[in-house]
Design a protein around this motif. Structure first.
Motif, PDB file in Angstrom:
ATOM      1  N   GLU A 219     -16.777  25.094  66.117  1.00 16.75           N
ATOM      2  CA  GLU A 219     -17.774  26.160  66.102  1.00 16.75           C
ATOM      3  C   GLU A 219     -17.636  27.083  64.910  1.00 16.75           C
ATOM      4  O   GLU A 219     -18.627  27.616  64.409  1.00 16.75           O
ATOM      5  CB  GLU A 219     -17.727  26.962  67.400  1.00 16.75           C
ATOM      6  N   ARG A 220     -16.429  27.264  64.379  1.00 16.16           N
ATOM      7  CA  ARG A 220     -16.293  28.159  63.226  1.00 16.16           C
ATOM      8  C   ARG A 220     -16.726  27.487  61.921  1.00 16.16           C
ATOM      9  O   ARG A 220     -16.806  28.144  60.889  1.00 16.16           O
ATOM     10  CB  ARG A 220     -14.868  28.687  63.119  1.00 16.16           C
TER      11      ARG A 220
ATOM     12  N   ASN B 191     -21.526  25.213  53.328  1.00 16.21           N
ATOM     13  CA  ASN B 191     -22.536  24.244  53.732  1.00 16.21           C
ATOM     14  C   ASN B 191     -22.256  23.677  55.120  1.00 16.21           C
ATOM     15  O   ASN B 191     -22.711  22.597  55.462  1.00 16.21           O
ATOM     16  CB  ASN B 191     -22.597  23.084  52.725  1.00 16.21           C
ATOM     17  N   GLY B 192     -21.480  24.369  55.909  1.00 19.36           N
ATOM     18  CA  GLY B 192     -21.072  23.857  57.207  1.00 19.36           C
ATOM     19  C   GLY B 192     -22.227  23.759  58.194  1.00 19.36           C
ATOM     20  O   GLY B 192     -23.079  24.641  58.259  1.00 19.36           O
TER      21      GLY B 192
ATOM     22  N   THR C 208      -6.681  23.465  61.690  1.00 22.80           N
ATOM     23  CA  THR C 208      -6.516  23.665  60.247  1.00 22.80           C
ATOM     24  C   THR C 208      -7.716  23.219  59.436  1.00 22.80           C
ATOM     25  O   THR C 208      -7.688  23.313  58.209  1.00 22.80           O
ATOM     26  CB  THR C 208      -5.274  22.917  59.727  1.00 22.80           C
ATOM     27  N   GLY C 209      -8.767  22.730  60.081  1.00 24.56           N
ATOM     28  CA  GLY C 209      -9.931  22.257  59.344  1.00 24.56           C
ATOM     29  C   GLY C 209     -10.944  23.358  59.116  1.00 24.56           C
ATOM     30  O   GLY C 209     -10.882  24.432  59.697  1.00 24.56           O
TER      31      GLY C 209
ATOM     32  N   THR D 265      -8.404  31.371  57.459  1.00 23.89           N
ATOM     33  CA  THR D 265      -9.416  31.251  58.508  1.00 23.89           C
ATOM     34  C   THR D 265      -9.007  30.259  59.598  1.00 23.89           C
ATOM     35  O   THR D 265      -9.777  30.018  60.520  1.00 23.89           O
ATOM     36  CB  THR D 265     -10.769  30.798  57.922  1.00 23.89           C
ATOM     37  N   TRP D 266      -7.844  29.664  59.480  1.00 23.14           N
ATOM     38  CA  TRP D 266      -7.393  28.704  60.483  1.00 23.14           C
ATOM     39  C   TRP D 266      -7.296  29.343  61.864  1.00 23.14           C
ATOM     40  O   TRP D 266      -7.062  30.549  61.994  1.00 23.14           O
ATOM     41  CB  TRP D 266      -6.019  28.162  60.127  1.00 23.14           C
TER      42      TRP D 266
END
Length: 381
Positions: free
Chosen positions: A228-229, A235-236, A295-296, A302-303
């Motif tokens: 969700e983040r 470009n997510g 971690t993605g 932001t992890w």
């Protein structure tokens, strides 16, 4: 020692280069004198704050704190906490990162004292303790055998209502050995697996008439938990969907069924070869969901880190498996094992075709409920 440190810290005012101070700190660290580093960090913070307005002071404080927390030893845990490990660590999630580094670098027996009443550990945030439990579980530590941890969880009203309390205190078989960051003096090293699992590739194309009619169904709130983040980041993009087919869907019908569904992530895949679907497993899916959540999707500031990444992976796994909301982890794992799992990727404009593409879909045991989760992210803006 205090007088000498005070004089060094005072001389830092307006000093542009701090290489000599770094060499001094390195000498003390090489001798195992982390008490000196802790005293230096405390004096630096007392004189300049944590360096918010001065790059050199900020660098020195961060360096001291990081060198201490990545050096094993119970005393270093106390030093790091006194320096504000869970509040001043440079991260968007300082408590979560602190728990991850502590679990990676320190013995579980040393960390158990954080759960014991009394100084110097009683001021540690309860959120740090909550995260630490599952950061340790992810590393295979026998947390449930630590009486201090068990006692804290039993008497803590904070833990009783905490979302992480839902997670099991040992790794489920489908979790395998999670891939976790490795921390060192220079920072962190990590790798995240995306893309397709190493399964059999389903035949592409197929007769459109083989696709059974399917209607859209409500997707559980946890379906996108692991990614969700990613949404709205550079470009997510994230897409999730649940469809109910009128009859069971076999492997030969999966390609034409997907092509018939109104999915943004597959729009424009005109040629059969534009869509690739391979067989997978719940363990492979959990691994990719965990990497995506922990971690993605961005830089380490932001992890979500291990504890919350584990929770998010389980929530997405539950929704993909069709488990009821709030079902215990054992039931989620059972349902996941009964489902058919697939990975997919598509040559469409929706996906960025970079390192951070994710495509997972499942069919429940009756092979009529199809759940899909797709995500893509790219740092390039």
């Amino acid at each position: 020692m205090a007088d000498g440190i005070g004089q060094i810290v005072d001389r830092l005012a307006g000093q542009e280069f701090v290489g000599d101070v770094c060499r001094l700190l390195d000498e003390h660290l090489e001798r195992g004198d982390t008490a000196y580093l802790a005293a230096f960090g405390a004096a630096l913070h007392a004189r300049y704050g944590s360096g918010e307005g001065d790059a050199e002071h900020r660098y020195l404080f961060d360096r001291v704190l990081w060198d201490i927390v990545t050096t094993p030893g119970r005393a270093n845990i106390a030093h790091a906490l006194r320096l504000g490990l869970a509040t001043r660590l440079r991260s968007g999630q300082p408590v979560r990162r602190a728990a991850a580094v502590l679990a990676a670098e320190h013995a579980v027996a040393d960390l158990a004292v954080l759960f014991t009443p009394g100084r110097p550990y009683e001021d540690a945030p309860d959120e740090l303790r909550a995260c630490l439990i599952h950061e340790l579980v992810l590393r295979g530590a026998p947390v449930a055998e630590q009486p201090e941890v068990v006692d804290w969880a039993a008497r803590s009203p904070f833990w009783a209502g905490h979302p992480l309390a839902w997670l099991p205190w040992s790794l489920a078989p489908l979790e395998g050995r999670p891939e976790l960051p490795r921390y060192h003096r220079g920072g962190a090293a990590y790798g995240v697996r995306y893309g397709l699992p190493e399964g059999d590739r389903l035949p592409s194309g197929g007769d459109p008439a083989a696709a059974p009619p399917a209607r859209r169904s409500a997707a559980g709130p946890g379906l996108i938990a692991a990614v969700e983040r990613w949404a709205g980041r550079f470009n997510g993009r994230v897409e999730s969907a649940v469809h109910l087919a009128d009859r069971p869907v076999g492997p030969a019908a999966l390609h034409p069924l997907l092509a018939s569904l109104p999915l943004d992530c597959l729009a424009g895949s005109a040629a059969p070869g534009h869509l690739v679907v391979v067989t997978g497993s719940p363990g492979e899916a959990w691994s990719r969901l965990f990497g995506a959540a922990s971690t993605g999707g961005g830089r380490d500031d932001t992890w979500w880190y291990g504890a919350y990444g584990r929770l998010a992976a389980w929530r997405s796994l539950a929704a993909l498996s069709g488990a009821p909301e709030g079902a215990p982890a054992a039931e989620v794992a059972r349902r996941a094992e009964e489902c058919a799992w697939y990975g997919f990727e598509a040559a469409t404009d929706w996906f960025n075709g970079y390192a951070m593409d994710l495509g997972i879909l499942t069919l429940t045991p009756d092979r009529r409920r199809l759940a899909l989760l797709a995500a893509t992210d790219y740092d390039g803006g």
